[in-house]
Design a protein around this motif. Structure first.
Motif, PDB file in Angstrom:
ATOM      1  N   SER A   1    -111.313 -34.411 -41.294  1.00 47.43           N
ATOM      2  CA  SER A   1    -110.231 -33.284 -40.746  1.00 47.43           C
ATOM      3  C   SER A   1    -108.901 -33.688 -41.608  1.00 47.43           C
ATOM      4  O   SER A   1    -108.275 -32.913 -39.951  1.00 47.43           O
ATOM      5  CB  SER A   1    -110.607 -33.844 -39.465  1.00 47.43           C
ATOM      6  OG  SER A   1    -110.433 -35.431 -39.064  1.00 47.43           O
ATOM      7  N   LEU A   2    -107.928 -34.160 -42.616  1.00 44.73           N
ATOM      8  CA  LEU A   2    -106.661 -34.392 -42.196  1.00 44.73           C
ATOM      9  C   LEU A   2    -105.791 -32.891 -43.048  1.00 44.73           C
ATOM     10  O   LEU A   2    -106.961 -32.109 -42.797  1.00 44.73           O
ATOM     11  CB  LEU A   2    -106.496 -34.726 -43.960  1.00 44.73           C
ATOM     12  CG  LEU A   2    -107.121 -36.668 -43.856  1.00 44.73           C
ATOM     13  CD1 LEU A   2    -106.289 -36.524 -45.497  1.00 44.73           C
ATOM     14  CD2 LEU A   2    -105.655 -37.176 -42.912  1.00 44.73           C
ATOM     15  N   ARG A   3    -104.686 -33.165 -41.613  1.00 44.86           N
ATOM     16  CA  ARG A   3    -104.187 -31.787 -41.214  1.00 44.86           C
ATOM     17  C   ARG A   3    -103.138 -32.210 -40.606  1.00 44.86           C
ATOM     18  O   ARG A   3    -102.651 -33.068 -39.943  1.00 44.86           O
ATOM     19  CB  ARG A   3    -105.214 -30.804 -40.314  1.00 44.86           C
ATOM     20  CG  ARG A   3    -105.145 -31.342 -39.013  1.00 44.86           C
ATOM     21  CD  ARG A   3    -106.293 -30.314 -38.067  1.00 44.86           C
ATOM     22  NE  ARG A   3    -105.242 -29.135 -37.657  1.00 44.86           N
ATOM     23  CZ  ARG A   3    -106.313 -27.939 -37.009  1.00 44.86           C
ATOM     24  NH1 ARG A   3    -107.290 -28.497 -36.571  1.00 44.86           N
ATOM     25  NH2 ARG A   3    -105.244 -26.871 -37.391  1.00 44.86           N
ATOM     26  N   PRO A   4    -102.385 -31.802 -40.959  1.00 37.52           N
ATOM     27  CA  PRO A   4    -100.540 -31.489 -40.850  1.00 37.52           C
ATOM     28  C   PRO A   4    -100.741 -31.837 -39.732  1.00 37.52           C
ATOM     29  O   PRO A   4    -101.385 -31.078 -38.299  1.00 37.52           O
ATOM     30  CB  PRO A   4     -99.348 -30.570 -40.626  1.00 37.52           C
ATOM     31  CG  PRO A   4    -100.683 -29.208 -42.558  1.00 37.52           C
ATOM     32  CD  PRO A   4    -102.559 -29.653 -41.935  1.00 37.52           C
ATOM     33  N   ALA A   5     -99.557 -32.903 -38.762  1.00 39.09           N
ATOM     34  CA  ALA A   5     -99.884 -32.854 -37.817  1.00 39.09           C
ATOM     35  C   ALA A   5     -98.098 -33.704 -37.211  1.00 39.09           C
ATOM     36  O   ALA A   5     -97.311 -33.848 -38.072  1.00 39.09           O
ATOM     37  CB  ALA A   5    -100.369 -34.393 -37.139  1.00 39.09           C
ATOM     38  N   GLU A   6     -98.232 -33.566 -35.542  1.00 36.95           N
ATOM     39  CA  GLU A   6     -96.444 -34.171 -35.758  1.00 36.95           C
ATOM     40  C   GLU A   6     -97.296 -35.426 -34.672  1.00 36.95           C
ATOM     41  O   GLU A   6     -98.179 -35.322 -33.615  1.00 36.95           O
ATOM     42  CB  GLU A   6     -95.876 -33.377 -34.476  1.00 36.95           C
ATOM     43  CG  GLU A   6     -95.434 -32.212 -35.332  1.00 36.95           C
ATOM     44  CD  GLU A   6     -94.897 -30.672 -34.859  1.00 36.95           C
ATOM     45  OE1 GLU A   6     -94.583 -30.496 -33.008  1.00 36.95           O
ATOM     46  OE2 GLU A   6     -94.550 -29.879 -34.755  1.00 36.95           O
ATOM     47  N   ALA A   7     -96.601 -36.399 -34.051  1.00 39.41           N
ATOM     48  CA  ALA A   7     -96.461 -37.695 -33.253  1.00 39.41           C
ATOM     49  C   ALA A   7     -95.917 -37.061 -31.969  1.00 39.41           C
ATOM     50  O   ALA A   7     -94.760 -37.264 -32.538  1.00 39.41           O
ATOM     51  CB  ALA A   7     -97.253 -38.577 -34.507  1.00 39.41           C
ATOM     52  N   TYR A   8     -95.861 -37.705 -31.198  1.00 39.66           N
ATOM     53  CA  TYR A   8     -95.497 -37.825 -30.015  1.00 39.66           C
ATOM     54  C   TYR A   8     -96.156 -39.759 -29.501  1.00 39.66           C
ATOM     55  O   TYR A   8     -96.687 -39.757 -28.662  1.00 39.66           O
ATOM     56  CB  TYR A   8     -95.502 -36.936 -28.720  1.00 39.66           C
ATOM     57  CG  TYR A   8     -95.378 -35.685 -29.114  1.00 39.66           C
ATOM     58  CD1 TYR A   8     -94.029 -34.851 -28.650  1.00 39.66           C
ATOM     59  CD2 TYR A   8     -96.522 -34.841 -30.018  1.00 39.66           C
ATOM     60  CE1 TYR A   8     -93.810 -33.834 -29.599  1.00 39.66           C
ATOM     61  CE2 TYR A   8     -95.716 -33.424 -30.467  1.00 39.66           C
ATOM     62  CZ  TYR A   8     -94.795 -33.578 -30.221  1.00 39.66           C
ATOM     63  OH  TYR A   8     -94.486 -31.752 -31.154  1.00 39.66           O
ATOM     64  N   ALA A   9     -94.934 -40.670 -28.774  1.00 38.72           N
ATOM     65  CA  ALA A   9     -94.374 -41.351 -28.405  1.00 38.72           C
ATOM     66  C   ALA A   9     -94.593 -41.872 -27.111  1.00 38.72           C
ATOM     67  O   ALA A   9     -93.338 -41.375 -26.232  1.00 38.72           O
ATOM     68  CB  ALA A   9     -94.326 -42.447 -29.601  1.00 38.72           C
ATOM     69  N   SER A  10     -94.764 -42.858 -26.021  1.00 42.50           N
ATOM     70  CA  SER A  10     -95.155 -43.064 -24.930  1.00 42.50           C
ATOM     71  C   SER A  10     -95.147 -44.051 -24.265  1.00 42.50           C
ATOM     72  O   SER A  10     -95.956 -44.976 -25.288  1.00 42.50           O
ATOM     73  CB  SER A  10     -95.186 -42.148 -23.764  1.00 42.50           C
ATOM     74  OG  SER A  10     -94.805 -42.154 -22.370  1.00 42.50           O
ATOM     75  N   CYS A  11     -94.005 -44.962 -23.574  1.00 43.51           N
ATOM     76  CA  CYS A  11     -94.946 -46.427 -23.324  1.00 43.51           C
ATOM     77  C   CYS A  11     -95.014 -45.876 -21.540  1.00 43.51           C
ATOM     78  O   CYS A  11     -93.826 -45.585 -20.694  1.00 43.51           O
ATOM     79  CB  CYS A  11     -93.967 -47.314 -23.468  1.00 43.51           C
ATOM     80  SG  CYS A  11     -94.429 -48.748 -23.166  1.00 43.51           S
ATOM     81  N   GLY A  12     -95.955 -46.173 -21.078  1.00 43.81           N
ATOM     82  CA  GLY A  12     -96.650 -45.638 -19.980  1.00 43.81           C
ATOM     83  C   GLY A  12     -96.806 -47.076 -19.240  1.00 43.81           C
ATOM     84  O   GLY A  12     -96.276 -48.154 -19.577  1.00 43.81           O
ATOM     85  N   ARG A  13     -97.215 -46.989 -18.123  1.00 42.45           N
ATOM     86  CA  ARG A  13     -97.838 -47.945 -17.412  1.00 42.45           C
ATOM     87  C   ARG A  13     -99.007 -48.062 -16.982  1.00 42.45           C
ATOM     88  O   ARG A  13     -99.859 -46.831 -16.373  1.00 42.45           O
ATOM     89  CB  ARG A  13     -96.555 -48.245 -16.328  1.00 42.45           C
ATOM     90  CG  ARG A  13     -97.238 -48.897 -15.368  1.00 42.45           C
ATOM     91  CD  ARG A  13     -96.209 -49.356 -14.426  1.00 42.45           C
ATOM     92  NE  ARG A  13     -96.321 -50.661 -12.874  1.00 42.45           N
ATOM     93  CZ  ARG A  13     -95.629 -51.621 -13.090  1.00 42.45           C
ATOM     94  NH1 ARG A  13     -95.159 -52.375 -14.295  1.00 42.45           N
ATOM     95  NH2 ARG A  13     -95.673 -52.398 -12.036  1.00 42.45           N
TER      96      ARG A  13
END
Length: 440
Positions: A150-162
């Motif tokens: 299933s490898l495909r181009p991707a973007e990553a979004y990071a967050s530090c929630g609670r």
């Protein structure tokens, strides 16, 4: 610039119908156990493998080698979700009967279980153990194959929630500090998460990291007198997230002194400072569901404030061994609430820290179960905009308590091979390594 490619897979550990009742006391399945694999490719390839098990009973290198062969990964991390409601599966395909057994004693009312020694297996038990091992391996191969395909181009979004589904678990009693609900001890509620999506916003996978043991159902006695198999809190949270993201992989954080907010089998401390054990039985399943859904909701809520990680998928790794203070590991029967410490110095022992850098994301992996304060100090002192601290990575090493744990003579301080100062020293090495790999 190397375009990030992401693939993910998930497979059920299809335990044979004859797995229960078994000698660990499991009598039925509450929900299935899974293997999840997250594959990230940039200028190198990294694979994260999460097993919904309490611990990995051998076979770590076998799993890493097989996943690498299937996915082409340069770096493979194998970890467990640390659900206490799973049979102890002998992961090594070359291992025979009579290896490490199932849960040890409860360590006092409501205390955590853990692998112990059990009597030699009967031929029937050996056959059952082999079937469970084969089920685990089939799930590992299936999840890894799905990730590779299933490898495909991707973007990553990071967050530090609670999230507040966790709490400190140490409470002061007349007899000393012990495990109970209602603790006012430190709890780390930070919830780092990374969301992988296509350029068009299609969800691919989510990686989340939280300091909590999946132990809502640990030692819970059900209506039939037995225990249930379950992915527990993290398993439920991942299932909730997978209504939106195809695969949600959980990394257990520094949870050595953390617990779910409520448990099915636990202690309370009354006004006189006396421990009182309570059993919530079947109600524990609903507690697990509620807390798991809450954690899943908290992860999704964190997506709103997420920032995009750098597009250049620079992937690098580092692994460093060092000496730390050691102490004698006590017999399980000696671990209890006490006001006078009896720690026995045992010189030094080896520990290690692994770092996996994926662009602006840093993953810190260790074998021991760290106290939450140590995990938080590593995360907060990291030079990376998003850092996750994961325990029980590529093996386990019991508890490594912080200074306060030793001052309180806590369960974690007693039930581990590491001496005072070991955790803080590990934290110093982790921060130094993070700085080095950031500058490389």
């Amino acid at each position: 610039m190397n375009q990030m490619l992401v693939g993910a897979g998930k497979a059920v550990i299809a335990l044979p119908a004859t797995f229960a009742p078994n000698r660990e006391g499991f009598t039925r399945m509450a929900d299935p156990l899974h293997v999840r694999v997250l594959l990230i490719r940039g200028d190198a390839t990294a694979a994260l493998v999460s097993l919904e098990l309490t611990s990995l009973m051998g076979g770590n290198d076998e799993i890493r080698n097989r996943v690498a062969a299937i996915t082409g990964a340069d770096y493979v991390w194998v970890t467990v979700s640390h659900t206490f409601s799973a049979p102890h599966i002998q992961a090594s395909q070359s291992g025979g009967p009579g290896g490490p057994g199932g849960p040890g004693g409860p360590g006092g009312p409501g205390g955590p279980g853990g692998p112990g020694r059990m009597p030699q297996m009967s031929p029937e038990e050996a056959a059952e153990s082999k079937a469970q091992t084969e089920a685990l391996w089939a799930a590992v191969v299936e999840a890894a194959s799905q990730a590779a395909d299933s490898l495909r181009p991707a973007e990553a979004y990071a967050s530090c929630g609670r999230s507040t589904v966790n709490t400190g678990r140490d409470v002061q009693t007349n007899e000393g500090w012990w495990l109970a609900e209602g603790s006012e001890a430190y709890a780390d509620h930070a919830l780092p998460a990374v969301f992988f999506e296509t350029a068009e916003g299609q969800p691919l996978a989510v990686l989340y990291n939280f300091p909590v043991q999946s132990s809502v159902l640990d030692h819970a006695v059900m209506a039939d007198g037995g225990h249930v198999v379950s992915g527990d809190l993290a398993g439920r949270a991942s299932a909730y997230l997978e209504q939106e993201y195809p695969v949600a992989l959980f990394l257990c954080g520094a949870a050595g002194d953390q617990a779910p907010r409520h448990k099915a089998s636990t202690n309370l401390v009354d006004v006189t400072g006396t421990l009182r054990h309570i059993e919530r039985g079947e109600a524990g399943i609903e507690i697990k569901n509620e807390l798991g859904d809450e954690l899943g909701q908290d992860v999704l809520s964190a997506r709103a404030g997420a920032f995009r990680l750098e597009a250049d998928a620079k992937i690098a790794a580092m692994n460093r061994f060092f000496s730390v203070p050691a102490k004698v590991m006590p017999d399980r029967s000696e671990v209890s609430a006490k006001t006078v410490a009896d720690f026995q110095d045992n010189g030094v022992t080896q520990s290690n820290v692994e770092i996996l850098r994926i662009g602006d994301l840093a993953l810190v992996g260790v074998k021991p179960e760290l106290s939450a304060s140590v995990g938080a100090s590593i995360r907060d002192g990291s030079p990376f905009p998003c850092t996750m601290v994961a325990t029980m990575v590529n093996g386990g090493a019991k508890y490594m308590a912080d200074r306060e744990g030793f001052e309180h003579i806590s369960y974690a301080a007693q039930n581990g091979p590491f001496g005072p100062g070991a955790a803080e020293l590990l934290g110093e090495h982790a921060l130094a390594m993070l700085s080095e790999i950031r500058e490389a």
